[in-house]
Design a protein around this motif. Structure first.
Motif, PDB file in Angstrom:
ATOM      1  N   ARG A  55      -1.617  -0.830  -4.103  1.00 41.81           N
ATOM      2  CA  ARG A  55      -2.765   0.077  -4.031  1.00 41.81           C
ATOM      3  C   ARG A  55      -2.231   1.410  -3.523  1.00 41.81           C
ATOM      4  O   ARG A  55      -1.162   1.457  -2.916  1.00 41.81           O
ATOM      5  CB  ARG A  55      -3.827  -0.417  -3.047  1.00 41.81           C
ATOM      6  CG  ARG A  55      -4.401  -1.774  -3.330  1.00 41.81           C
ATOM      7  CD  ARG A  55      -5.391  -1.786  -4.502  1.00 41.81           C
ATOM      8  NE  ARG A  55      -5.899  -3.132  -4.694  1.00 41.81           N
ATOM      9  CZ  ARG A  55      -5.239  -4.114  -5.317  1.00 41.81           C
ATOM     10  NH1 ARG A  55      -4.050  -3.884  -5.841  1.00 41.81           N
ATOM     11  NH2 ARG A  55      -5.752  -5.317  -5.425  1.00 41.81           N
ATOM     12  N   ALA A  70      -6.163  -1.195   2.074  1.00 39.21           N
ATOM     13  CA  ALA A  70      -6.437   0.048   1.342  1.00 39.21           C
ATOM     14  C   ALA A  70      -7.794   0.613   1.750  1.00 39.21           C
ATOM     15  O   ALA A  70      -7.954   1.829   1.916  1.00 39.21           O
ATOM     16  CB  ALA A  70      -6.397  -0.215  -0.168  1.00 39.21           C
ATOM     17  N   ARG A  71      -8.760  -0.268   1.949  1.00 37.22           N
ATOM     18  CA  ARG A  71     -10.088   0.209   2.372  1.00 37.22           C
ATOM     19  C   ARG A  71      -9.987   0.902   3.737  1.00 37.22           C
ATOM     20  O   ARG A  71     -10.529   1.992   3.937  1.00 37.22           O
ATOM     21  CB  ARG A  71     -11.065  -0.977   2.471  1.00 37.22           C
ATOM     22  CG  ARG A  71     -12.440  -0.561   3.006  1.00 37.22           C
ATOM     23  CD  ARG A  71     -13.347  -1.737   3.339  1.00 37.22           C
ATOM     24  NE  ARG A  71     -12.866  -2.616   4.386  1.00 37.22           N
ATOM     25  CZ  ARG A  71     -12.877  -2.338   5.711  1.00 37.22           C
ATOM     26  NH1 ARG A  71     -13.336  -1.180   6.142  1.00 37.22           N
ATOM     27  NH2 ARG A  71     -12.401  -3.210   6.578  1.00 37.22           N
ATOM     28  N   ASP A  74       1.960  -6.373  -6.429  1.00 39.27           N
ATOM     29  CA  ASP A  74       0.628  -5.774  -6.429  1.00 39.27           C
ATOM     30  C   ASP A  74       0.635  -4.534  -5.522  1.00 39.27           C
ATOM     31  O   ASP A  74       1.228  -4.549  -4.445  1.00 39.27           O
ATOM     32  CB  ASP A  74      -0.377  -6.814  -5.910  1.00 39.27           C
ATOM     33  CG  ASP A  74      -1.798  -6.480  -6.345  1.00 39.27           C
ATOM     34  OD1 ASP A  74      -1.962  -5.536  -7.150  1.00 39.27           O
ATOM     35  OD2 ASP A  74      -2.724  -7.165  -5.885  1.00 39.27           O
ATOM     36  N   LEU A  92       0.869  -1.180   0.000  1.00 37.30           N
ATOM     37  CA  LEU A  92       0.000   0.000   0.000  1.00 37.30           C
ATOM     38  C   LEU A  92       0.904   1.229   0.000  1.00 37.30           C
ATOM     39  O   LEU A  92       1.719   1.399   0.911  1.00 37.30           O
ATOM     40  CB  LEU A  92      -0.904   0.042   1.235  1.00 37.30           C
ATOM     41  CG  LEU A  92      -1.741   1.332   1.276  1.00 37.30           C
ATOM     42  CD1 LEU A  92      -2.869   1.286   0.248  1.00 37.30           C
ATOM     43  CD2 LEU A  92      -2.298   1.601   2.661  1.00 37.30           C
ATOM     44  N   TYR A 101      -5.079  -8.328   7.421  1.00 35.55           N
ATOM     45  CA  TYR A 101      -5.966  -7.931   6.329  1.00 35.55           C
ATOM     46  C   TYR A 101      -5.223  -8.061   5.004  1.00 35.55           C
ATOM     47  O   TYR A 101      -4.008  -7.852   4.943  1.00 35.55           O
ATOM     48  CB  TYR A 101      -6.406  -6.474   6.501  1.00 35.55           C
ATOM     49  CG  TYR A 101      -7.472  -6.232   7.551  1.00 35.55           C
ATOM     50  CD1 TYR A 101      -7.554  -6.994   8.712  1.00 35.55           C
ATOM     51  CD2 TYR A 101      -8.414  -5.211   7.382  1.00 35.55           C
ATOM     52  CE1 TYR A 101      -8.542  -6.749   9.660  1.00 35.55           C
ATOM     53  CE2 TYR A 101      -9.396  -4.960   8.325  1.00 35.55           C
ATOM     54  CZ  TYR A 101      -9.449  -5.729   9.464  1.00 35.55           C
ATOM     55  OH  TYR A 101     -10.414  -5.487  10.408  1.00 35.55           O
ATOM     56  N   ASP A 102      -5.961  -8.343   3.924  1.00 34.89           N
ATOM     57  CA  ASP A 102      -5.282  -8.410   2.619  1.00 34.89           C
ATOM     58  C   ASP A 102      -5.165  -7.002   2.033  1.00 34.89           C
ATOM     59  O   ASP A 102      -5.648  -6.022   2.618  1.00 34.89           O
ATOM     60  CB  ASP A 102      -5.975  -9.415   1.681  1.00 34.89           C
ATOM     61  CG  ASP A 102      -7.344  -8.927   1.212  1.00 34.89           C
ATOM     62  OD1 ASP A 102      -7.640  -7.720   1.374  1.00 34.89           O
ATOM     63  OD2 ASP A 102      -8.110  -9.753   0.681  1.00 34.89           O
ATOM     64  N   ASP A 138      -6.494  -5.293  -0.470  1.00 39.87           N
ATOM     65  CA  ASP A 138      -7.697  -4.497  -0.704  1.00 39.87           C
ATOM     66  C   ASP A 138      -8.280  -3.988   0.609  1.00 39.87           C
ATOM     67  O   ASP A 138      -8.738  -2.854   0.712  1.00 39.87           O
ATOM     68  CB  ASP A 138      -8.756  -5.330  -1.440  1.00 39.87           C
ATOM     69  CG  ASP A 138      -8.408  -5.434  -2.919  1.00 39.87           C
ATOM     70  OD1 ASP A 138      -7.845  -4.463  -3.461  1.00 39.87           O
ATOM     71  OD2 ASP A 138      -8.679  -6.489  -3.520  1.00 39.87           O
ATOM     72  N   GLU A 139      -8.241  -4.843   1.621  1.00 38.53           N
ATOM     73  CA  GLU A 139      -8.809  -4.460   2.915  1.00 38.53           C
ATOM     74  C   GLU A 139      -7.945  -3.394   3.606  1.00 38.53           C
ATOM     75  O   GLU A 139      -8.461  -2.481   4.235  1.00 38.53           O
ATOM     76  CB  GLU A 139      -8.923  -5.705   3.806  1.00 38.53           C
ATOM     77  CG  GLU A 139     -10.135  -6.541   3.471  1.00 38.53           C
ATOM     78  CD  GLU A 139     -11.420  -5.783   3.843  1.00 38.53           C
ATOM     79  OE1 GLU A 139     -11.718  -5.689   5.034  1.00 38.53           O
ATOM     80  OE2 GLU A 139     -12.087  -5.267   2.932  1.00 38.53           O
TER      81      GLU A 139
END
Ligand SMILES: Nc1ncnc2c1ncn2[C@@H]1O[C@H](COP(=O)(O)OP(=O)(O)O)[C@@H](O)[C@H]1O
Ligand SMILES: O=C(COP(=O)(O)O)[C@@H](O)CO
Length: 571
Positions: A127, A173-174, A125, A99, A167-168, A170-171
């Motif tokens: 974000r 980043a959320r 990967d 992230l 958390y992965d 996407d989580e």
């Protein structure tokens, strides 16, 4: 003002060296910044933060267990380059993705954005979440345009705690985006900061006055008033932030994180006097404060100023705020035990000169001569470019261009000596420029030179037609990355008409030097004409009215450069 330094140009680098030495039990130095000394567990998302130096404890001081996995550190008040971010992110990566999290500044957005593309290309990967907590930098319906200030800490911490909780990507980043949505800050200043080696502060506030809404690089504020008492300042802070509560939040009964941040030379003791009234006002409003912080969290060198941040919590954000952390500048007990894992490979840039033909090597010498002319004109105009940029920006355009041009010349010279063709020489100059200059223009000049290098290649000698196409490619690359349109008051207002005129003069049959001469004249007029425009991009945007009557700094530097390059072509 800074009294202790050696060569001001090496200050940021030497500062990081000392930091890493002092914190060797927590951090490891890698090219472009620092990462945690010990790897997190494999598969944990890596939170990589960063920005300019001069904001300690942001950003290196916030690397450690429960906080960031790595920080990319640029020069003083200039974003790290894409390459620096990529290097730090590669070293911080634990096979769980990365992230990228940083304050919303044009230079950071460009460089971190480019780094994200490159990291994805490397198979990592990514974000991105940008912090936009400063309410005075844009209206509430344009929150995505706001700057990131002391709210950085809450967002970074929420993201890192989510990562530690497994958390992965996407989580994580959320959670970071949610923490940012729930965070608002508001700042004031009583005096400007003076960077090492500078004779003057970046900006001044008249004696007895307070600038309201001032940014962490001394971007001028939105209003000025008499210096209030400590209680009156607390009232201004709380009133302003209670006037903009995030959607869905009821003030009475809410729980908040409160950060009262000193910007560099306001004493902790003064902050506590202000906090006493902040706490009382929030209690009166029915707000419950959770583990507040009073102190220096994001500074602006030695700027005299302070800001208040509120983060409106829910159960998840509160859990992450309370989670343990152990960084150089921010700790919450109980400290987490570091996982005892082998340090991974650090990022190492490849250093291979691709083969080139003799004629392309000859062209590389011309490219070097052109870059030397660029450097010399930037050197001659550094103070004036800084002055123009200071009218509505942060005053560092001249210094940034100088750092970039110096580095580009050194890299091009080395490439030429090692037998590089024109394309590779310009590629190396481009990366060096972007790496050393930082800032918005660093990223843009980096992609512009790369685009020219790509057109030139290492095989043939670029003739007039290729040169015209290369300038067009540079303009397209700058527009693609910066997304500025004509009339936004940026270097694009010079670059596009310059490319147009060059192409049409070449199409009409002029030789390269003659066509370039005409295009440089067009560039000079276009740069002058930016004086009547209001900036719609970059740091000057919030001060649009102030900038009227002054041309855009990046437009002026580009026009000077086109003229300097003409002198080389006309030889
Ligand atoms: N989105 C953009 N696209 C093109 N040029 C831009 C953009 N934003 C800013 N600029 C140019 O960058 C110049 C500022 O460069 P610099 O001082 O390095 O940036 P920073 O504001 O990051 O310190 C501006 O004068 C303008 O010409
Ligand atoms: O100033 C910073 C980055 O902004 P630029 O747009 O690169 O000048 C930096 O200090 C905050 O990250």
């Amino acid at each position: 003002m800074a009294r202790l330094f050696n060569d001001p140009g090496s200050f940021a680098e030497e500062m990081l060296e000392g930091f890493a030495a002092a914190q060797a039990h927590r951090v490891r130095r890698v090219p472009g910044g620092v990462v945690r000394r010990d790897r997190a567990r494999s598969g944990e998302v890596a939170v990589v933060i960063g920005g300019g130096s001069g904001h300690y404890p942001a950003f290196s001081g916030l690397v450690g267990d429960g906080l960031a996995h790595g920080a990319a550190m640029g020069n003083l008040f200039a974003s790290p380059s894409a390459q620096q971010v990529r290097s730090v992110a590669t070293s911080a990566h634990n096979d769980g993705g990365v992230l990228l999290c940083y304050g919303n500044y044009a230079g950071d957005v460009l460089h971190f954005g480019l780094a994200e593309q490159r990291l994805r290309g490397d198979g990592i990967d990514c974000r991105t979440v940008v912090v936009t907590d400063d309410v005075s930098s844009a209206p509430a319906d344009e929150r995505d345009k706001r700057r990131g200030v002391a709210g950085d800490l809450v967002v970074f911490k929420a993201a890192a705690a989510a990562a530690a909780a497994g958390y992965d990507l996407d989580e994580v980043a959320r959670v970071a985006a949610h923490a940012n949505d729930r965070t608002r800050s508001f700042g004031v200043a009583f005096g400007g900061c003076t960077l090492p080696g500078a004779d003057e502060p970046l900006f001044t506030v008249p004696d007895g006055k307070m600038a309201v809404g001032l940014g962490i690089h001394g971007e001028p504020g939105i209003a000025e008033q008499d210096v209030p008492s400590a209680d009156e300042l607390a009232e201004l802070f709380v009133r302003t932030l209670l006037a903009e509560v995030p959607d869905g939040v009821e003030v009475a009964g809410s729980r908040v994180v409160v950060l009262l941040n000193g910007l560099g030379s306001v004493k902790y003791e003064e902050l506590f006097v202000v906090y006493r009234r902040v706490a009382a006002l929030l209690a009166e409003a029915g707000v419950e404060v959770v583990e507040p912080e009073v102190g220096e969290l994001v500074t602006s060198f030695d700027m005299a100023g302070a800001s208040l941040t509120l983060c409106w919590l829910d159960e998840e954000l509160e859990r992450f705020w309370r989670a343990p952390a152990d960084s150089a500048a921010y700790r919450k007990t109980p400290a987490v035990a570091a996982a005892d894992v082998e340090a991974g490979e650090d990022f190492v840039a490849l250093d291979v000169i691709p083969p080139a033909t003799g004629e392309s090597r000859e062209s590389a010498r011309c490219a070097l001569a052109a870059l030397e002319a660029v450097k010399s004109t930037v050197d001659d105009n550094v103070a004036e470019l800084g002055r123009i940029d200071a009218v509505a920006g942060d005053g560092d355009h001249g210094i940034g261009m100088q750092r970039g041009a110096d580095a580009a010349v050194a890299a091009a010279r080395e490439a030429v000596e090692r037998g590089a063709g024109a394309g590779s020489t310009l590629n190396r100059a481009a990366d060096a420029w972007a790496d050393r200059a930082g800032g918005t223009s660093g990223a843009l000049w980096g992609v512009a030179l790369r685009a020219i290098g790509a057109e030139f290649g290492d095989e043939t000698a670029p003739g007039p037609r290729t040169t015209g196409a290369a300038v067009r490619a540079a303009a397209d690359a700058v527009v693609r990355l910066g997304k500025a349109e004509l009339g936004d008051k940026t270097m694009v207002d010079v670059l596009v008409p310059f490319a147009d005129e060059l192409e049409s003069a070449l199409a009409a049959g002029s030789g390269l030097a003659t066509a370039w001469d005409a295009a440089a004249t067009t560039a000079a007029k276009a740069a002058e004409a930016t004086a009547s425009l209001r900036p719609l991009r970059g740091r000057a945007r919030p001060l649009a009215e102030k900038s009227l009557g002054t041309p855009d700094a990046g437009a002026v530097s580009l026009s000077l450069i086109t003229r300097a390059v003409h002198a080389v072509l006309a030889r």
